[in-house]
Design an enzyme around this catalytic site. Structure first.
Site, mmCIF file in Angstrom:
data_model
loop_
_atom_site.group_PDB
_atom_site.id
_atom_site.type_symbol
_atom_site.label_atom_id
_atom_site.label_comp_id
_atom_site.label_asym_id
_atom_site.label_seq_id
_atom_site.Cartn_x
_atom_site.Cartn_y
_atom_site.Cartn_z
ATOM 1 N N HIS A 6 -4.495 -0.926 -5.435
ATOM 2 C CA HIS A 6 -5.034 0.162 -4.625
ATOM 3 C C HIS A 6 -5.764 1.101 -5.549
ATOM 4 C CE1 HIS A 6 -2.007 -1.704 -2.099
ATOM 5 N NE2 HIS A 6 -2.888 -1.462 -1.157
ATOM 6 N N GLN A 10 1.298 -10.921 -3.811
ATOM 7 C CA GLN A 10 -0.119 -10.566 -3.895
ATOM 8 C C GLN A 10 -0.441 -10.009 -5.276
ATOM 9 O OE1 GLN A 10 0.000 -7.753 -0.509
ATOM 10 N NE2 GLN A 10 -1.688 -8.968 0.294
ATOM 11 N N ARG A 52 5.868 -11.551 5.553
ATOM 12 C CA ARG A 52 5.196 -11.386 6.838
ATOM 13 C C ARG A 52 5.713 -12.442 7.805
ATOM 14 N NH1 ARG A 52 -0.935 -10.146 4.685
ATOM 15 N NH2 ARG A 52 -0.305 -8.399 3.371
ATOM 16 N N ASP A 59 -2.064 -7.393 -6.068
ATOM 17 C CA ASP A 59 -2.509 -6.323 -5.183
ATOM 18 C C ASP A 59 -2.852 -5.052 -5.948
ATOM 19 O OD1 ASP A 59 -3.103 -5.293 -2.742
ATOM 20 O OD2 ASP A 59 -1.022 -4.993 -2.094
ATOM 21 N N LYS A 72 -15.097 -4.246 4.950
ATOM 22 C CA LYS A 72 -14.525 -5.078 3.896
ATOM 23 C C LYS A 72 -15.416 -6.262 3.556
ATOM 24 C CE LYS A 72 -11.994 -8.217 6.896
ATOM 25 N NZ LYS A 72 -10.854 -9.093 7.046
ATOM 26 N N CYS A 93 0.800 -1.241 0.000
ATOM 27 C CA CYS A 93 0.000 0.000 0.000
ATOM 28 C C CYS A 93 0.831 1.288 0.000
ATOM 29 C CB CYS A 93 -0.980 0.033 1.155
ATOM 30 S SG CYS A 93 -1.328 -1.520 1.962
ATOM 31 N N HIS A 144 -8.305 -1.292 -1.006
ATOM 32 C CA HIS A 144 -7.253 -2.303 -1.187
ATOM 33 C C HIS A 144 -7.970 -3.547 -1.663
ATOM 34 C CE1 HIS A 144 -4.679 -0.383 2.108
ATOM 35 N NE2 HIS A 144 -5.884 0.045 2.403
HETATM 36 ZN ZN LIG Z 1 -3.108 -2.375 0.642
#
Ligand SMILES: [Zn+2]
Ligand SMILES: [Zn+2]
Length: 642
Positions: free
Chosen positions: A391, A387, A369, A389, A471, A340, A517
């Protein structure tokens, strides 16, 4: 004086004074009484033997319900401990809760349990069940309880730290006895051991007392218990299926990936075949994101600690991050747990106008992580993963439409990979939150609206949202009914404020965008792991690392086999010619165990006629298929969904 109780449907039931839960169940129906394992009196679970008070509300709990199975399994854990204590005098016993699909009990016997031990314990449990010993509840003081467990240090520790949630009723402690066995317990329990219709011990493993690696190492025995032998057999079958599909086994077997210990826990290396599948998945991901209005970006694996302070991750997410690296100039860096902040920096790289919104940045971003070694699980819970991913930065007025489009996109992706059963959770505003309440409401209504429009069944997790936004979590059911969480769509009111994001409005004033996200696979690794288990290794054709194996019957067919392979490869298929010194049967078997979707056998007649013997996954073998025909069918079978 007769009493009147209220049943779940609101109807009254008159019973003689002093009637118990069991008698109430009997008054409703004989079969209900037989299936009953406990009762819920005024919303509290109690033993069947509890006398009912006038005016109470009553629900009968049967063995085939989730609560009923929980009671059944917990009772089985007592029987397990009773058997172990009987067979191994001097054993110290710790705790034995019911868990999903089963139960366990932790013991200190000074060594590990062997498979023979488990057999003997299971046999002893069967005897205890046959003896039909009643479970008797006792309420004692803390001091009395300490005397009962004088030589049981784990039990004494629990009693000393007596806590409402574990065993106590105020300062009193409840025990359950059957024959010579006694345990600390809140209950409720089955009326007697004979009511345990089906159980099995599964395995033993080491476990730390209280889950703390600085405390004594105990031996945990896992078992399962069900309401009927048929339900148990069903479960054991599912367990066997799960074992057969375990991606940690399939990965090395199919030469896709492995977890060498030298590399470290929770980290995988991808072999050429696995990397081929991954490439197909990632290409699909980039392609579909571009088609859905996303712009591809890229970011590094580490960033200054300062960035993670500003994003707040070093505050609320530090436990999942690797330690800070201190450089010799004193600057501090951290491995990224999320993408992010990088995408935010791209947003901030210049002034933004309403005309650009929504802005959708997409990255196949690898993050790291920290997971405790006890929870690391192959590709499904790894310490490093990539990911898909994104945004999205949008105006408040765009949230509705953006979320709806997003949910459609997510479902499209899941369907393209062969999943067709979905469930969703909508998590709403918790007590502590950032952002304006009306914005939360708007986003929550938008999420619910998107779910409604998609026709998905969903449940609302009231107050379970992150403090920065509501979410949606999307779950899929796999081929054997297991539920996996893959996709997440997360609205965020927090980060735009932390980074003071802005855009210029039509009136040339400054407004704050909302951030979304979202990761559709979740992680490429996890998604692939779930897909492997879902398909038991037989991946959809377009993802198969080898899409066709050509098998020459004899040496004189090798040259033709090579031509067949080249022709298929020329049409974009991934082909192997099996030239091993083995029989045709062995080669076909190997291709099938490797889950290759097509095997083409070529012999004398094929050589003359320009044909192949074609065995396509799910179909019978066909001889004499013209090569062009086989190629067309194979290309169709292996076509990427878009
Ligand atoms: Zn994010
Ligand atoms: Zn108990």
């Amino acid at each position: 004086m007769p009493i009147t109780i209220t049943l779940p449907d609101g109807s009254p039931l008159r019973l003689p004074e002093g009637a118990t839960g069991r008698e109430a169940a009997g008054a409703i129906g004989r079969r209900l009484a037989e299936a009953a394992v406990a009762v819920k009196v005024d919303a509290e679970l109690r033993d069947l033997s509890v006398p009912l008070a006038d005016g109470a509300s009553l629900e009968v709990i049967t063995a085939d319900s989730d609560t009923g199975r929980h009671i059944l399994r917990h009772s089985a854990s007592h029987v397990l401990a009773q058997a172990v204590l009987g067979l191994f005098p001097g054993t110290r016993y710790a705790i034995g809760p019911a868990i999903e699909d089963g139960f366990y009990y932790d013991f200190d016997i000074g060594r590990a349990f062997t498979p023979e031990d488990l057999e003997a314990i299971e046999a002893r449990m069967t005897e205890i069940v046959a003896a039909d010993q009643p479970f008797v509840r006792e309420v004692v003081t803390k001091d009395e309880a300490l005397r009962v467990f004088a030589d049981q240090p784990f039990k004494r520790e629990i009693i000393e730290s007596v806590d409402e949630s574990e065993v106590a009723e105020g300062v009193r402690v409840t025990l359950y006895r059957n024959r010579d066995f006694v345990d600390l317990c809140r209950g409720p329990h089955l009326p007697s051991t004979g009511r345990l219709p089906a159980f099995k011990l599964l395995r033993a493993a080491g476990a730390y007392w209280r889950g703390d690696e600085h405390r004594p190492q105990l031996q945990r025995i896992y078992g399962t218990a069900w309401e009927s032998p048929a339900a148990l057999a069903d479960y054991l079958h599912r367990l066997e299926e799960a074992r057969r599909r375990d991606h940690r086994r399939l990965g090395p077997e199919l030469d896709l990936f492995s977890f060498p210990p030298e590399l470290g826990s929770g980290l995988a290396i991808w072999h050429p075949k696995g990397a081929t599948v991954r490439e197909a998945m990632e290409d699909y991901s980039r392609r579909t994101h571009r088609a859905h209005g996303y712009e591809l970006v890229a970011s590094p694996h580490i960033a200054r600690a300062h960035l993670w302070e500003q994003s707040g991750h070093l505050g609320f997410y530090a436990e999942s991050m690797y330690p800070i690296m201190e450089l010799d100039d004193g600057d501090r860096y951290v491995l990224k747990p999320m993408n992010c902040p990088f995408h935010i920096l791209i947003y901030q790289s210049r002034a933004r106008s309403y005309r650009e919104l929504p802005l959708r940045f997409f990255e196949l971003g690898t993050v790291y992580r920290y997971e405790r070694s006890g929870v690391v699980h192959g590709l499904l819970r790894a310490r490093g993963f990539t990911q898909d991913d994104s945004h999205i930065f949008c105006m408040e007025s765009q949230i509705d439409e953006e979320l709806k489009g997003l949910l459609d996109f997510s479902l499209m992706v899941l369907r393209d990979f062969g999943f067709d059963q979905f469930e969703a959770d909508l998590s709403t505003r918790p007590e502590k939150f950032v952002g304006r309440p009306e914005l939360w409401d708007r986003a929550t209504v938008a999420l619910a609206g998107a779910l409604e429009a998609s026709g998905l069944s969903y449940s609302v997790a009231e107050g379970e949202g992150a403090f920065y936004g509501p979410k949606i979590d999307l779950h899929v059911r796999d081929a054997i009914g297991r539920r996996w969480q893959l996709t997440t769509l997360q609205v965020d009111f927090g980060l735009p404020a932390n980074f003071q994001l802005e855009y210029a409005t039509t009136a040339n004033t400054r407004e704050r965008p909302v951030m979304i996200h979202r990761a559709l696979f979740g992680a490429v690794e996890r998604f692939f792991g779930v897909l492997l288990e879902h398909t038991a290794g037989a991946l959809p054709g377009w993802l198969c690392p080898v899409q066709a194996t050509v098998v020459p019957v004899a040496d004189r067919h090798r040259e033709y086999a090579g031509r067949v392979a080249a022709s298929l490869a020329g049409q974009g298929l991934r082909v192997e010619v099996d030239l091993a010194d083995e029989t045709v049967g062995e080669k076909i078997r190997r291709a099938l165990t490797q889950k290759h979707p097509a095997v083409l056998v070529v012999g004398d007649r094929d050589l003359d006629a320009g044909t192949v013997g074609l065995r396509l996954r799910g179909e019978d073998e066909e001889r004499g298929v013209p090569l062009a025909d086989a190629a067309r069918r194979l290309t169709e079978f292996c076509r990427a969904p878009r």
